[in-house]
Write an enzyme that holds these catalytic residues in place. Sequence first.
Site, PDB file in Angstrom:
ATOM      1  N   TRP A   1       0.882  -1.166   0.000  1.00 46.42           N
ATOM      2  CA  TRP A   1       0.000   0.000   0.000  1.00 46.42           C
ATOM      3  C   TRP A   1       0.920   1.216   0.000  1.00 46.42           C
ATOM      4  CZ3 TRP A   1      -4.915  -1.956  -0.204  1.00 46.42           C
ATOM      5  CH2 TRP A   1      -5.972  -1.029  -0.301  1.00 46.42           C
ATOM      6  N   ASP A   2       0.370   2.417   0.079  1.00 42.29           N
ATOM      7  CA  ASP A   2       1.262   3.572   0.024  1.00 42.29           C
ATOM      8  C   ASP A   2       1.989   3.806   1.346  1.00 42.29           C
ATOM      9  OD1 ASP A   2      -1.004   4.430   1.329  1.00 42.29           O
ATOM     10  OD2 ASP A   2      -1.473   6.058  -0.068  1.00 42.29           O
ATOM     11  N   TRP A   3       1.794   2.931   2.320  1.00 46.47           N
ATOM     12  CA  TRP A   3       2.531   3.006   3.582  1.00 46.47           C
ATOM     13  C   TRP A   3       3.185   1.680   3.951  1.00 46.47           C
ATOM     14  CZ3 TRP A   3      -0.121  -0.884   5.521  1.00 46.47           C
ATOM     15  CH2 TRP A   3      -1.491  -0.976   5.234  1.00 46.47           C
TER      16      TRP A   3
ATOM     17  N   GLU B   1     -13.906   3.102   1.123  1.00 44.15           N
ATOM     18  CA  GLU B   1     -13.799   3.969  -0.049  1.00 44.15           C
ATOM     19  C   GLU B   1     -14.352   3.381  -1.340  1.00 44.15           C
ATOM     20  OE1 GLU B   1     -10.027   6.729   1.380  1.00 44.15           O
ATOM     21  OE2 GLU B   1      -9.706   5.267  -0.219  1.00 44.15           O
TER      22      GLU B   1
ATOM     23  N   GLU C   1     -10.897  10.058   8.035  1.00 44.06           N
ATOM     24  CA  GLU C   1      -9.526   9.923   7.521  1.00 44.06           C
ATOM     25  C   GLU C   1      -9.013  11.295   7.124  1.00 44.06           C
ATOM     26  OE1 GLU C   1      -8.160   7.324   4.480  1.00 44.06           O
ATOM     27  OE2 GLU C   1      -9.358   5.614   5.160  1.00 44.06           O
TER      28      GLU C   1
END
EC number: 3.2.1.25
Length: 822
Positions: free
Chosen positions: A133-135, A400, A497
């Site tokens: 994921w982006d993290w 989302e 978020e």
Amino acid sequence: MRLHLILLLALCGTGTTAAALSYSLRGNWSICNGNGSLELPGAVPGCVHSALFQQGLIQDSYYRFNDLNYRWISLDNWTYSKEFKFPFAISKWQKVNLILEGMDTISKILFNEVTIGETDNMFNRYEQCSFSWDWGPSFPTQGIWKDVRIEAYNICHLNYFTFSPIYDKSAQEWNLEIEATFDVVSSKPVGGQVIVAIPKLQTQQMYDIELQPGKRIVELFLNISKNITVETWWPHGHGNQTGYNMTILFELDGGLNIEKSAKVYFRTVELIEEPIKGSPGLSFYFKINGFPIFLKGSNWIPADSFQDRVTSELLRLLLQSVVDANMNTLRVWGGGIYEQDEFYELCDELGIMVWQDFMFACALYPTDQGFLDSVRAEVAYQIKRLKSHPSIIIWSGNNENEEALMMNWYHISFTDRPIYIKDYVTLYVKNIRELVLAGDKSRPFITSSPTNGAETVAEGWVSQNPNSNYFGDVHFYDYISDCWNWKVFPKARFASEYGYQSWPSFSTLEKVSSTEDWSFSSKFSLHRQHHEGGNKQMLYQAGLHFKLPKSTDPLRTFKDTIYLTQVMQAQCVKTETEFYRRSRSEIVDQQGHTMGALYWQLNDIWQAPSWASLEYGGKWKMLHYFAQNFFAPLLPVGFENENTFYIYGVSDLHSDYSMTLTVRVHTWNSLEPVCSCVTEHFVMKGGEAVRLYEEPVSELLRRCGNCTRESCVVSFYLSADHELLSPTNYHFLSSLKEAVGLCKAQITAIVSQQGDIFVFDLETSAVAPFVWLDVGSIPGRFSDNGFLMTEKTRTILFYPWEPTSKSELEQSFHVTSLTDIY
């Protein structure tokens, strides 16, 4: 990649016969890759990566570029095998089951070389974030990640039992709905009695039951007398987390006794969506036990790519850090995993409310019957497993996916959209929602996050704008606008978020990197950043208000840049969170009544830049120390609008309190305030945010002598009878890169020990913004950090998480302030 599980059985002699036996298959197994070229021992529960590491065949998977180097592990097929002898005679038992609590993920199970089952869903499915994921990194693990055992029984077996406390408003009394599922292997009906007891509530009830052969469900209804005082469970900061021990005893034919015990908590939860005067749309807030609660907290992701590393100690450390920072809520995000039982038990104990997503995130999912059957089994299982936890206050269908569909993230043609909407409704409404409504009446359900709640329902389960400020919850990210400008943030009903990135501390990165990696532009730094443009965005946002590091020492520049990203993140999230908190009681331009702030994200899954406030392993970033203050139950919030300075008082308390507000102004070059004022006593109402103070900035500067925006800073706090009731907050009148009079502060510390706690007596030569105390890799936290030091001395406590010594702390201690990099 495919996992095989081979069990080889050797029979042994007869043993004693009881009502039921359980034989654990935990421990050492043999693991082999697809072509047989690699064979090694491995622990169960566990995974292939962990086994390879434990045998010294690979390095730490998180070291440098090993997420790329070790992709071969996930691309291979692996076989787990174990040969064992039964400690009892199988012929003595009517039924023998092999129980696999968690397989990861696509697997075939063979018993004595006979295929007995296959799996394709680790939630009853890969945690999606296993593929990065982006993290986080990409580590699609394989293995037996939960318990495995053999169960044998006669007559019947209790497969599970669950319960829900229900409050009857009309009768003003509590009831307990209990459900137990049995596997009756007897050829005849099995009769008996059930005794349910909650001693501290002076409650005991007996039931007669008769179980027919086959899978049977027993439903019991336990009434708690209204004459008995039931103490309710409250979120952290709002009351006690009272629970009651309950036992349930099944006395069945054939001398079969089955006893279970559990902790029962009583609380009500309501999601309030109703019209608001002066604003279109509907409210979106939670009442716990009838009291409106502002949800303060963050978003939880898996604590490690390798679940066998997630220990009880780590879970408690992370969750204790949640309440230590004055949070009361975590959102378990839908791209990770349903957490282990201990996570929810700790949330119950600590008073942490849980917003529980089902595990669907940022994707379009199929609706063929096979997939729906798998999802239905997953959802039904998780509801039964989790619904007895008071900490869980809401189910959410996905993360989302409504927004992704309606904002057309996946570039679906307009003519095809109805098909995708139909599939969306089929999965989340006709299946998941249906199961939730049937299986759990004790908490609300929404189809997605963000969503418009009741408005989404009215629009046919998908809204034209799921991120509306007038309904439901929002997700908001903006890395380009100035985060010090509160007007860029949405005055929404609920922010579930939002956030900004920073890098973890050097002591955390040092463990998984080498010297050539210690640069913000190194190959390592670029590889570790999984959010496109993330490193540039951090420097851009920091550069709006701070001078960027320019040391001639590359390592010093790297460390200073890490520090500055944490300063930027903490200040940005502070500004945004305080905006949400002060918006709880007002409607401005038809928007407001914000009742929740959950920043992204709480914890890290590895050592890398992310939105987290807790680094991998639990070390507090500057943001987490800031959260301890901006989530305080009583808080003064300062901001400017049209060149007027305002201070709001924000209270999460249940009662009203009399207090005063003190406002002080310092110049950057003096430790003595140039002016100070104290308001008259006023009553701060519980559960409200109200304006306490306003003054044109020009008048404030004039009143304080020679002050200019660039030369002065404002601090303020709430107190009563000279006792501090709130943290001391502050407001910068200009960017700090434009500050006049700011000089390098010499900060010293004298360390002493009082029992298990260490005392740091600090002394500074000048006003110092963003003072950062660091003890390297020594586990623990300070009582405060990242603070503005406007007085000559200050005492800070250090709470170690493991035994340490004064000399170790002194050797590792380092202090930094913004003046050190200017």
